[in-house]
Design a protein around this motif. Structure first.
Motif, PDB file in Angstrom:
ATOM      1  N   THR A  60       0.822  -1.207   0.000  1.00  0.00           N
ATOM      2  CA  THR A  60       0.000   0.000   0.000  1.00  0.00           C
ATOM      3  C   THR A  60       0.858   1.260   0.000  1.00  0.00           C
ATOM      4  O   THR A  60       0.570   2.224  -0.724  1.00  0.00           O
ATOM      5  N   GLY A  64       3.385   1.371  -3.471  1.00  0.00           N
ATOM      6  CA  GLY A  64       2.574   2.486  -3.956  1.00  0.00           C
ATOM      7  C   GLY A  64       3.410   3.716  -4.230  1.00  0.00           C
ATOM      8  O   GLY A  64       3.232   4.407  -5.247  1.00  0.00           O
ATOM      9  N   ALA A 163      -9.977  -1.924  -1.929  1.00  0.00           N
ATOM     10  CA  ALA A 163      -8.638  -2.450  -1.673  1.00  0.00           C
ATOM     11  C   ALA A 163      -8.685  -3.440  -0.516  1.00  0.00           C
ATOM     12  O   ALA A 163      -9.432  -3.269   0.450  1.00  0.00           O
ATOM     13  N   THR A 236      -4.555  -4.787  -4.070  1.00  0.00           N
ATOM     14  CA  THR A 236      -3.947  -3.792  -3.191  1.00  0.00           C
ATOM     15  C   THR A 236      -3.758  -2.526  -4.005  1.00  0.00           C
ATOM     16  O   THR A 236      -3.255  -2.573  -5.135  1.00  0.00           O
ATOM     17  N   ARG A 237      -4.171  -1.403  -3.451  1.00  0.00           N
ATOM     18  CA  ARG A 237      -4.078  -0.123  -4.159  1.00  0.00           C
ATOM     19  C   ARG A 237      -2.992   0.764  -3.548  1.00  0.00           C
ATOM     20  O   ARG A 237      -2.633   0.613  -2.377  1.00  0.00           O
ATOM     21  N   ASN A 238      -2.510   1.687  -4.337  1.00  0.00           N
ATOM     22  CA  ASN A 238      -1.558   2.682  -3.866  1.00  0.00           C
ATOM     23  C   ASN A 238      -2.236   3.557  -2.818  1.00  0.00           C
ATOM     24  O   ASN A 238      -3.222   4.226  -3.101  1.00  0.00           O
ATOM     25  N   ARG A 264      -7.286   6.769  -1.166  1.00  0.00           N
ATOM     26  CA  ARG A 264      -6.672   5.510  -0.764  1.00  0.00           C
ATOM     27  C   ARG A 264      -7.554   4.340  -1.189  1.00  0.00           C
ATOM     28  O   ARG A 264      -7.084   3.244  -1.430  1.00  0.00           O
ATOM     29  N   THR A 266      -9.401   4.352  -3.924  1.00  0.00           N
ATOM     30  CA  THR A 266      -9.509   4.288  -5.389  1.00  0.00           C
ATOM     31  C   THR A 266      -8.162   4.416  -6.080  1.00  0.00           C
ATOM     32  O   THR A 266      -8.103   4.612  -7.292  1.00  0.00           O
ATOM     33  N   GLY A 267      -7.054   4.348  -5.332  1.00  0.00           N
ATOM     34  CA  GLY A 267      -5.729   4.483  -5.930  1.00  0.00           C
ATOM     35  C   GLY A 267      -5.408   3.355  -6.897  1.00  0.00           C
ATOM     36  O   GLY A 267      -6.083   2.319  -6.924  1.00  0.00           O
ATOM     37  N   ARG A 268      -4.370   3.562  -7.680  1.00  0.00           N
ATOM     38  CA  ARG A 268      -4.020   2.578  -8.705  1.00  0.00           C
ATOM     39  C   ARG A 268      -3.675   1.226  -8.085  1.00  0.00           C
ATOM     40  O   ARG A 268      -3.165   1.122  -6.972  1.00  0.00           O
ATOM     41  N   VAL A 269      -3.984   0.165  -8.799  1.00  0.00           N
ATOM     42  CA  VAL A 269      -3.728  -1.181  -8.318  1.00  0.00           C
ATOM     43  C   VAL A 269      -2.238  -1.497  -8.450  1.00  0.00           C
ATOM     44  O   VAL A 269      -1.637  -1.286  -9.510  1.00  0.00           O
ATOM     45  N   TRP A 290      -6.284  -2.225 -15.188  1.00  0.00           N
ATOM     46  CA  TRP A 290      -5.486  -1.677 -14.094  1.00  0.00           C
ATOM     47  C   TRP A 290      -4.040  -1.393 -14.480  1.00  0.00           C
ATOM     48  O   TRP A 290      -3.233  -1.011 -13.627  1.00  0.00           O
TER      49      TRP A 290
END
Length: 729
Positions: A60, A64, A163, A236-238, A264, A266-269, A290
């Motif tokens: 994360t 991330g 996430a 897991t998202r950034n 947090r 909706t952050g990139r995968v 993604w």
């Protein structure tokens, strides 16, 4: 996933250890606790769950953070010397090796022991008819009403998946106009239900994974549709972000924090964990959506378990409470043997008290706060808060103090990672009660732990201070090793008063008498003390440095330690987590030894010892030797000057260096091996500290002549990851 020889060579040749690769090595040491056959199966599952939680946070935040550079095409050079793209490959490869070690431990050593311990994890298909009926009733009454299938096609946008939540990707086909159309739908497993449905039978407990229950009843959600495959995965998202604070604290800053918390979710995968042999078409859709590749995909074999953090349900089950390690009852502080017998205010006017948690209770601090809240003589309370316990006695005491008309100032760090929402809620509760609440200080995160109580006593005013390495959290104080000083010493209380004036007002003192604070003076002063040891060594005088911290990453500090080593200064570093310094390298760091202590308690205290020509300097506080501690946080270290308390802290360092149960020695290549006990008897600091008394603390001095020996061979061997899952069958 193959790492080139050129990249391997560059990593080995660097004078610094990669921060992220060092962290993975730290998590191996935690995993080693789960491999320990001397621990109960429940204790071993606990440490496995901790490694999983650690890895989730690592992806994360740290992975991330790497993707912040990759996605925005910004240059990043790791301590290993690698640029962002080749380092990404190394980091993900090493992370996969670790995940494979977790699964192998679970499948080969832990899972086979479940039955004999009175429990098992059972899939739905293996249940009896009666047990299945119970599960179906639970599904229909509780789970099914909460489920919402989300289809992704030309008419429906791709849903935002949470996430670190289980998701079932369902591939279906339906005949429309004579043409088979393949569609992808998602079912998010409710996060507010227990991971396992529990069935107690014949003195055994069966834990049925909730995701398996849903998978076996997916037809409830897809009527008259052909289900081609049901695939379990987890993303897991950034979650790494940097706050840019504005001057308008009340309106803009708090609103920005709330918005950042949403990102947090909706952050990139950055990681996709998939169970078994997932549908190739679904994987292709997810990879494109993604912007990930096979390096980001972690495959869990069918008999394995996805997300070991779910094991906390088993670890915390009342049925297994006798399977946890029994630790001795807490003991009175060395300088306060008559704990609870007298008024804490009167005791502190007589002497300073050093608390060593968790061996000493946090009760004296809580008593001081709670008595201050009710004491008519107390005029003001000032405190910095980083993390709080649930149903915190600290918050309750502050609310009571405000209700009783005392002036309360609270610097609440609402950016404490993953505690932001709780801290924000608690801070607003205090503010509504009339407390003066400061939401952070400029662009710095407040990590220092300080408390000041102002009390009118007759014609004079006495200040009581508490300075600590640990949080004002009565729950973690039972699990983390920390040091705290209670004092009325005017030098300490004056410095703490000045520091609060800095963070609540517009004061900037030229110099503190006892405190060393960041971001202003801590790094330069520590570097000066390291240089002073080097100068003494060059003159042939005695010298020595012992530092106990959580992490060592600041390269300026590392360089000064290298120079001190080259000057002949014996240096012993006790670094629990990541360490970017490379010890024992010829011509660079031959006089530096690094040990890591990982065991029953989490080592959290920070201690800095400098020989100083026989007039030793000894500091305790909140700061690690990291860039963020020195430059981006409000931190403090306080000098221990009382002779008894000084001997107590030196004894703590001695015990840490003597431990041969929880200690690992860092090798020059960055790997770790267990510290060998040799002919010495077992010495476990997590037990020995319960037996420290004044008489143990006579004529103490740290010696630097005895080398730490290690067992031969690597503790953690490289794991070859098999990418072809067909071979698992």
């Amino acid at each position: 996933m193959v790492i080139s020889e050129k990249v391997k060579k560059q990593i080995v040749q660097s004078d610094y250890i990669s921060r992220d690769l060092s962290w993975i090595n730290f998590n191996y040491r935690v995993l080693d606790q789960a491999k320990n056959n001397d621990k109960s199966i429940i204790e071993r599952l606990k440490f496995l769950a901790i490694t999983a939680s650690n890895l989730d946070e690592f992806f994360t935040i740290r992975v991330g953070s790497l993707y912040n550079y990759l996605d925005y095409h910004k240059q990043r050079i790791d301590y290993s010397g690698l640029r962002e793209l080749p380092f990404r490959k190394v980091l993900l490869a090493k992370s996969k090796e670790f995940a494979e070690q977790q699964q192998q431990l679970y499948l080969n050593e832990l899972l086979p022991k479940f039955e004999e311990q009175g429990f098992s994890i059972v899939m739905y298909k293996h249940l009896s008819h009666d047990e299945k009926e119970r599960v179906v009733k639970y599904f229909e009454s509780t789970i099914y009403p909460m489920l919402t299938p989300m289809v992704y096609d030309s008419y429906h946008t791709f849903p935002i998946l949470g996430a670190l939540r289980f998701v079932l990707g369902v591939v279906t086909k339906s005949a429309e106009d004579g043409v088979d159309n393949k569609k992808l739908s998602f079912i998010q497993v409710p996060y507010n239900l227990p991971r396992f449905y529990e069935i107690e039978k014949d003195d055994k407990i069966y834990f049925v994974p909730i995701e398996d229950i849903i998978r076996n009843h997916a037809d409830y959600l897809f009527r008259n549709v052909k289900i081609q495959s049901i695939n379990l995965f987890r993303i897991t998202r950034n979650g790494d972000f940097t706050l840019e604070e504005s001057d308008d604290i009340e309106a803009n800053f708090l609103e920005e924090l709330k918005q950042k918390l949403k990102t947090r979710r909706t952050g990139r995968v950055v990681r996709l964990e998939v169970f078994g042999r997932p549908d190739t078409w679904m994987l292709k859709v997810l990879k494109e959506r993604w912007d990930i590749d096979d390096d980001n995909i972690f495959r869990i074999k069918k008999k394995g378990l996805i997300d070991f953090t779910g094991l906390w349900q088993i670890v915390g089950h009342s049925h297994f409470k006798d399977k946890h390690s029994e630790m001795p009852p807490m003991v009175p502080p060395v300088s306060y043997p008559e704990i609870k017998e007298e008024n804490i205010f009167e005791i502190l006017k007589d002497r300073d008290i050093l608390l060593h948690h968790p061996y000493n209770s946090m009760e004296p601090v809580l008593d001081l706060l709670e008595q201050a809240a009710e004491d008519p003589g107390v005029l003001a309370i000032k405190i910095t808060i980083y993390r709080l316990a649930k149903d915190s006695r600290v918050t309750a005491a502050l609310l009571k103090a405000a209700e009783n008309g005392k002036h309360i100032s609270v610097l609440f760090e609402v950016k404490a990672r993953f505690d932001e929402e709780n801290n924000l809620r608690e801070a607003q509760k205090l503010q509504k009660a009339g407390c003066f609440v400061i939401y952070g200080f400029s662009s710095y995160k407040t990590h220092t732990k300080l408390l000041l109580i102002v009390r009118k006593e007759g014609e004079k005013v006495t200040r009581y201070a508490h300075l600590s390495s640990g949080n004002y959290n009565e729950s973690t104080s039972k699990l983390y090793t920390d040091l705290g000083l209670l004092t009325t010493n005017d030098v300490f209380t004056h410095d703490v008063s000045e520091f609060f004036n800095v963070i609540t007002g517009h004061s900037m003192p030229e110099k503190y008498k006892n405190l060393i604070t960041a971001p202003r003076e801590m790094k330069p002063q520590l570097l000066r003390m390291i240089r002073a040891e080097a100068e003494n060594a060059k003159k042939g005088l005695p010298s020595g440095i012992v530092i106990k911290i959580n992490s060592l990453q600041d390269n300026d500090a590392i360089d000064e330690l290298y120079l001190a080593s080259q000057a002949g200064v014996p240096i012993k570093l006790i670094v629990r987590g990541m360490c970017c310094l490379r010890p024992g390298r010829a011509g660079l760091s031959e006089n530096i030894q690094v040990i890591s202590i990982v065991g029953h308690y989490l080592e959290h205290s920070r201690i800095y010892y400098f020989h100083n020509g026989g007039e030793s300097k000894l500091y305790v506080g909140s700061a690690d030797m990291m860039v963020r501690s020195f430059e981006r946080r409000l931190e403090s270290l306080f000098e221990i000057t009382d002779s008894l308390l000084k001997r107590q802290v030196i004894n703590i360092l001695q015990y840490n260096l003597k431990d041969n149960v929880n200690s690992y020695l860092m090798k020059e290549d960055g790997s770790y091996v267990r510290k060998a006990s040799g002919d010495d008897p077992e010495f476990n600091i997590h037990k020995e500290f319960y037996h420290v008394h004044k008489e143990n603390l006579q004529d103490l001095d740290l010696t630097f002549d005895k080398e730490i020996t290690v067992e031969e061979g690597e503790l953690f061997e490289d794991v070859v990851i098999e990418e072809d899952l067909a071979k698992e069958e």
